[in-house]
Design an enzyme around this catalytic site. Sequence first.
Site, PDB file in Angstrom:
ATOM      1  N   VAL A  14       0.829  -1.212   0.000  1.00  0.00           N
ATOM      2  CA  VAL A  14       0.000   0.000   0.000  1.00  0.00           C
ATOM      3  C   VAL A  14       0.862   1.260   0.000  1.00  0.00           C
ATOM      4  CG1 VAL A  14      -1.849   1.255   1.169  1.00  0.00           C
ATOM      5  CG2 VAL A  14      -1.856  -1.248   1.204  1.00  0.00           C
ATOM      6  N   LYS A 105      -7.077  -2.571   9.634  1.00  0.00           N
ATOM      7  CA  LYS A 105      -8.404  -3.058  10.034  1.00  0.00           C
ATOM      8  C   LYS A 105      -8.378  -3.787  11.369  1.00  0.00           C
ATOM      9  CE  LYS A 105      -7.281  -6.721   6.919  1.00  0.00           C
ATOM     10  NZ  LYS A 105      -6.351  -6.237   5.929  1.00  0.00           N
ATOM     11  N   GLU A 129     -10.434   5.070   5.685  1.00  0.00           N
ATOM     12  CA  GLU A 129     -11.221   4.560   4.548  1.00  0.00           C
ATOM     13  C   GLU A 129     -10.610   3.279   3.973  1.00  0.00           C
ATOM     14  OE1 GLU A 129     -14.313   5.973   2.767  1.00  0.00           O
ATOM     15  OE2 GLU A 129     -14.005   3.840   2.561  1.00  0.00           O
ATOM     16  N   GLY A 187       0.120 -13.693  -5.427  1.00  0.00           N
ATOM     17  CA  GLY A 187       0.274 -12.659  -4.407  1.00  0.00           C
ATOM     18  C   GLY A 187      -1.035 -12.200  -3.788  1.00  0.00           C
ATOM     19  N   GLU A 190      -1.562 -14.857   1.398  1.00  0.00           N
ATOM     20  CA  GLU A 190      -0.278 -14.899   2.079  1.00  0.00           C
ATOM     21  C   GLU A 190       0.163 -16.345   2.308  1.00  0.00           C
ATOM     22  OE1 GLU A 190       0.280 -12.043   5.112  1.00  0.00           O
ATOM     23  OE2 GLU A 190      -1.548 -10.971   4.572  1.00  0.00           O
ATOM     24  N   ASP A 201     -10.224 -11.835   8.657  1.00  0.00           N
ATOM     25  CA  ASP A 201     -10.116 -10.542   7.971  1.00  0.00           C
ATOM     26  C   ASP A 201     -11.508  -9.949   7.729  1.00  0.00           C
ATOM     27  OD1 ASP A 201      -8.369  -8.691   6.069  1.00  0.00           O
ATOM     28  OD2 ASP A 201     -10.117  -9.311   4.903  1.00  0.00           O
ATOM     29  N   LYS A 205     -13.410  -6.383   9.240  1.00  0.00           N
ATOM     30  CA  LYS A 205     -14.029  -5.376   8.375  1.00  0.00           C
ATOM     31  C   LYS A 205     -15.508  -5.220   8.704  1.00  0.00           C
ATOM     32  CE  LYS A 205     -10.673  -6.136   4.684  1.00  0.00           C
ATOM     33  NZ  LYS A 205     -10.380  -6.987   3.508  1.00  0.00           N
TER      34      LYS A 205
END
Lengths: 428, 428
Positions: A14, A105, A129, A187, A190, A201, A205
Site C-alpha cells: 500500500v 483493520k 477509509e 500474491g 499470504e 479478515d 471489516k
Amino acid sequence: MKKVKIALLGVGNVGSGVWKILSTNQREIRKRSGYDIEVSKILVRDISKKRPLDIPEGILTTDINEIVNDPTIEIVVELMGGNEPAMEYMLSAMRNKKHVVTANKLLLATQGGELMQVAEEEGIMLYYEASVGGGIPVIHGINESLTANRIESIVGILNGTTNYILTKMSLDGMSFEDALKEAQEKGYAEADPTSDVEGFDAVYKLAILSSLAFGTKIDVDSIYREGISNLKSEDIEFAKEFGYTIKLIGIATEKDDVLQMRVHPAMIPNKHPLANVNDSYNAIFIRGNAIGDLMFIGRGAGELPTGSAVVGDIISILRNNVDLSSTIETKEINPCKTTSSMDETICEYYIRLWVNDRPGCLGEITTEFGKHNVSIASVRQKGERGSYVPLVFITHATPEGDLHKALEEIKKLEGISKIDNIIRLENF
Amino acid sequence: MKKVKIALLGVGNVGSGVWKILSTNQREIRKRSGYDIEVSKILVRDISKKRPLDIPEGILTTDINEIVNDPTIEIVVELMGGNEPAMEYMLSAMRNKKHVVTANKLLLATQGGELMQVAEEEGIMLYYEASVGGGIPVIHGINESLTANRIESIVGILNGTTNYILTKMSLDGMSFEDALKEAQEKGYAEADPTSDVEGFDAVYKLAILSSLAFGTKIDVDSIYREGISNLKSEDIEFAKEFGYTIKLIGIATEKDDVLQMRVHPAMIPNKHPLANVNDSYNAIFIRGNAIGDLMFIGRGAGELPTGSAVVGDIISILRNNVDLSSTIETKEINPCKTTSSMDETICEYYIRLWVNDRPGCLGEITTEFGKHNVSIASVRQKGERGSYVPLVFITHATPEGDLHKALEEIKKLEGISKIDNIIRLENF
C-alpha cells in the site's frame, strides 16, 4: 501553494501505491487539496533493502522518533498493519498532535475505541477509509452520505482473497487447495492464509462497518465466523444446479435493537448482483430505511486502489473535513444488544450428507427433519445405488436451532457416514 | 441540543420524502448532526391543497419572502425543479446567507457555474447530491473519496424511467409504447415523457458528473444525445441473441485532454454488471487511474431514496463539511477541450436494415462495408426468402464516420428499404 509534510510508516504494497499516486496525480491532488504534499520521512525496518521506487536518500529512517518528534510533520500515514508496534506508533503520533491515516483493520476493529478517544482528546483527525474494501468509499458513504438513514442491514463480500479462490472454484472448476495455491502464487494470498481463508479478515471489516452503520460498540468476539476451507467442489457444483453461487459474506442485521453479525459462506441467488462479483473484487450491499438498497463494487485490495483510499483521506484532512472519528464509539446512536447465538437465525439451508443408499434411508432422514419442523424444499442425489453417495437437501426457512436438533438425530441413523457441509442460503 | 430552522421550497414527491425522513429517523439525525432540525416554512403554490402529510398549520406559505427574509432560517432546500422561479429563489436565499440544498439537475447542469460562484461569494454551502442518481452518493464519492484519482471514464445508467421501460421490453417482451404506458401508470414516467425518453435528463446528470470528475466547465449542448424511442422489440431480441442487453447510458471519457460525452442506447455485454441493473435502478461505473473500476448501484428516484440524499446534505451542512461547491467550476483542474463530434468515435456497431431478400443483396452490402473499411463480425437474418426481412450486422471496431459513409452508399442499393437502427456496442 501551501506545503504540508507527511510521513509514511511502512512502504510495502500500500505504501508503494501511495508513493506512486502522490507523484503520478500530483496536478489533480494539488488542485483538490490546495497543498503541495511532501513525503518527508518513511519508516522502514531495513534502509538498505532494494526497493523498486525512486525514493530520495535521507527520507528513509528506522527511528519512529524522527517522525513523531518532528514538529514539521503534520500527517502520519500508518501502513505497517498488525498489532504492535503500529498501535504504539499511532498513539504516539496523535499525542504529538499529528493527524493519522491508517489502513489497519485489525486495530480499528479491536482497539478502535481507544484510537477514537485519543483522536478526540487531542483534537486531531483519524481517517481509515482504506481499512475496509480497498478503494471502495464505503466508510465515507456510511459516515457522510447515508446519515439520514436507519441502516437495517449490511451484506458484504469483504475479502478479496477468498473471493478469488471461490471464483476459481466456481468458474474454472478448481479445488479449494489448487485455487489457494494459485492465489498464493499471484500474491493474492499470504503464505499463512488463515486470516483470509478462515474469515478473520472479514470479521474485522464487518466490525468496522457495523460500528459505523449501527452506531454501537462492537466486540469482534460476538461475530459468528466460519471460513471457506471446508467447501468442496461438489458444494460449488450443487449450488450451481440450484441456481446459486457460493460467496464468503459478512452480514450484519439489526432488528428490534438486537444486532446480529456473522461471517460465513453463503449461497447467493445468481440473479442477485452480489453473486456476479468475481475475482478479487469486493462489494458492499447496504439496506437503509430511506435509501433502500445501495451497492458498491470495486477493487478490495491492491496497491493503487488501497492507495487511492489512503491519499483520498490525506486530501480530506487537508480540506479540513468533518472529523469522521467523532461518529464512531464516542457518539453511540444505538447501544443495541448484540447476539452471537445462531440458534434463532432463520435461513434456508443446504445440507450435504454421505449416505449408504439403502432402501428406506431417505424416508428415515426426512421423517427426522419433519419431527423437528424442518421442511424440505428440494433433494438431490448423485452416484449409484448401493454405494455411499452424496445426498443434498435444501430446506425451507427454519430456525438454525431446529435444524441442528434434527441433524443430531439424523447422524444416529444407520448408513449415515457424516454430515459433510451446511451452507446458508441468503435471499436479500 | 442545538436547534436549526430550515425551509422547503416545494413539498411534492421528494419534499414528502424529506418530511417523512426527518420525522421517522429523528433519533439518528439528531445524534449524527448534533441538531434538532425544525422545518419552519414550506413554500407551496396552493395552501388549501389536500396533502397526505401531517403538516402543522402555519408552516405552509405561498410567499418566498417569508423564507428568504426570515433571518432565523439557516438552510433552504429547493425541491421545485425546473428553471424559474427555482433559480431566482436559490440565488435570493444564498444572497441572504442561507445554505442551499437542491435536487435540481437542470439548473446545476445549465447554470451551475453561476450558482457555485454566488455560493463562494456569500461563503455559504451549496449541496446537490440528490441531483444525480437519487440516493446514490456518487457526487460525494467523486468530490470526497476519489480525489486521489485522475478519472478516465464514467459510464452511467442515469435515468430510472428509461431503465424501467428497457427492463420491461427486455424481460417481459413489451413494446416501447406499452412499457412507456405502464411506466406512466406507475408514476415512473411523466405525462410528457420527452425529458426522460429522449435522454435530456441523462444529459443533465452526465454534465454534472463530468464537471466534477474532470474538473472542467461543461456546455450541455456539447453532449451527443439519442433517446430510446426508436428502439424496437426486434432490437432487444437481436441483442439478446448476441449476448447483450440494451441500456440507455451516459458516457464521458477523457483522453489526451479531450473530453467526449454522449448519451445514447448501447448494447452492454450480459456479463458486465451494468447489464444486470434493472427496473428503476441507476448505476454509475467510474474508472480512475488509481482506484481502477468502481461501481455504485441504487435507487435513482423515489421520494425516500432521493430524500435520503437531501437529508444527508442537510446533515453534512450541519456538521460543517467541506464546501463541495468549491471543487466545481471555480477550481478548474483540467480545462480540457470538449468534442461533440462522433465521427472519430470508435465502437462496434449493431445495424438493423430492412432488405428485399433477393440473391446477391448481401454480397452488395458487404462489399460497400468493405470499401469503407468497415469489417463485419456477425450477420443475422430473419424471415422468409423473397420478402422484406430484417438483416442485422455487428461490425468490428470502426470509426463512426466510416460507418456512416458506408451506410450512405448502402442506402442507394436496390432492395434496401431503410436503415432502421444503429446501436453502439460498449465493451468497458
